[in-house]
Scaffold this active site. Structure first.
Site: not given
Ligand code: F6P
Length: 320
Positions: A127, A243
């Site tokens: 992260d 998509r």
């Protein structure tokens, strides 16, 4: 100091094995015994450990994940679990502990330090939300994984004039989405740290299509919305065939990059040296190329690392 221990905790990331290896080799070089604790703090509470040799870490450097395994340990958040963990370390004759993990794991490390255990924490989390380090272990490899995936995606997107929304991990931190967005040439990177305007994005996508551009990539950090949610909003507004790709745990695995292997080696060796120098209750970090040590209590109480303003400005100038 005769015996130290090492554990990996929280979400795994690439480079953890390389860091364990560095700890073991540095420990043995300095005449210490090194104990590997399995499954993070849970293994400490359950006394799951083994004495490590250079053979234990042989062939592990280039492998993702953590061969000691990891866990998010709820017991370590309560007093009885914390007491047992500290008692077990003392019972094992361990005089110094190295904790490799993210901010939650560092909070566990800080608790043990407050109970008189010598602890050094190594920041490891894709992260990159840990303060007092420019980079956490595993971030660079995760970014390279994202780039590889998006490069593949662009090939198929261009073949069908498609827009793709790509969801990255990062909890409430947009670092992975922003940096990968810059590095892969995305049109947008939606991150929790900045507001976005879906109508503006849709107008931009329409303009690109009219200009004859054959693909558009939008990175979205999981802390903002799901890729599906953003794709639905685009479809509803402009009807584009959109998509999605949710990168998920793919980002965390794979062979560590050279950067992460080197960082793991530096962190691992510094952790052992810090314990030998009787530094305790510290978190290692990378600051402007140097390894630094920050007080662990300060590190765990200072909140999340903000996104660098220069990075935001860079993205803005590039039109992301
Ligand atoms: O903290 C690392 C991380 O991969 C986050 O980016 C993500 O939100 C979370 O862990 C996923 O956790 P789990 O592996 O428990 O699903």
């Amino acid at each position: 100091m005769k015996r130290i221990a090492v554990l990996t905790s929280g979400g795994d990331c690439s480079g953890m094995n390389a860091a364990i290896r560095a700890v073991v080799r540095a420990g043995l070089t300095n005449g210490l015994e090194v104990v590997g604790i399995q499954k993070g703090f849970q293994g400490l509470i359950d006394r799951q450990y083994e004495l490590m040799t250079t053979k234990s870490v042989s062939g592990k450097l280039q492998r993702g994940g953590t061969f000691l395994q990891s866990a998010r340990c709820l017991e370590m958040m309560e007093e009885p679990g914390q007491r047992l963990a500290a008692e077990n370390l003392k019972g094992m004759g361990v005089e110094g502990l190295i904790v490799i993990g993210g901010d939650g794991s560092h909070r566990g490390a800080a608790v043990l330090s407050q109970r008189g255990i010598s602890v050094i924490a190594i920041p490891a989390s894709i992260d990159n939300d840990i303060k007092f380090t420019d980079m956490s272990l595993g971030v660079d490899t995760a970014l390279n994984n994202i780039l590889h995936a998006v490069d593949c995606l662009k090939d198929t997107a261009s073949s069908h004039d498609r827009t793709f929304v790509v969801e990255t991990m990062g909890r409430n931190c947009g670092y992975l989405a922003l940096v990968s967005g810059i590095a892969c040439g995305a049109e947008y990177a939606l991150i929790p740290e900045s507001a976005y305007d879906i109508d503006k994005i849709c107008n931009h996508l329409r303009r690109r299509y009219q200009e004859g551009r054959d693909n558009s990539i939008i990175m979205v950090a999981e802390g903002v919305a799901t890729a599906q949610n953003i794709a639905d909003q685009i479809k509803d507004r402009i009807g584009f065939e959109t998509r999605i790709m949710v990168l998920g745990h793919y980002q965390r695995g794979g062979s560590p990059s050279c950067f992460d292997r080197l960082l793991a080696a530096r962190f691992g060796v510094s952790a052992v040296e810090s314990l030998l120098a009787k530094e305790s209750g510290g978190m290692l970090g990378l600051s402007c190329g140097s390894i630094i040590l920050t007080d662990l209590d300060k590190a765990v109480s200072s909140g999340r690392r903000p996104i660098d303003d220069n990075l935001l400005a860079l993205a803005a100038t590039l039109g992301i």
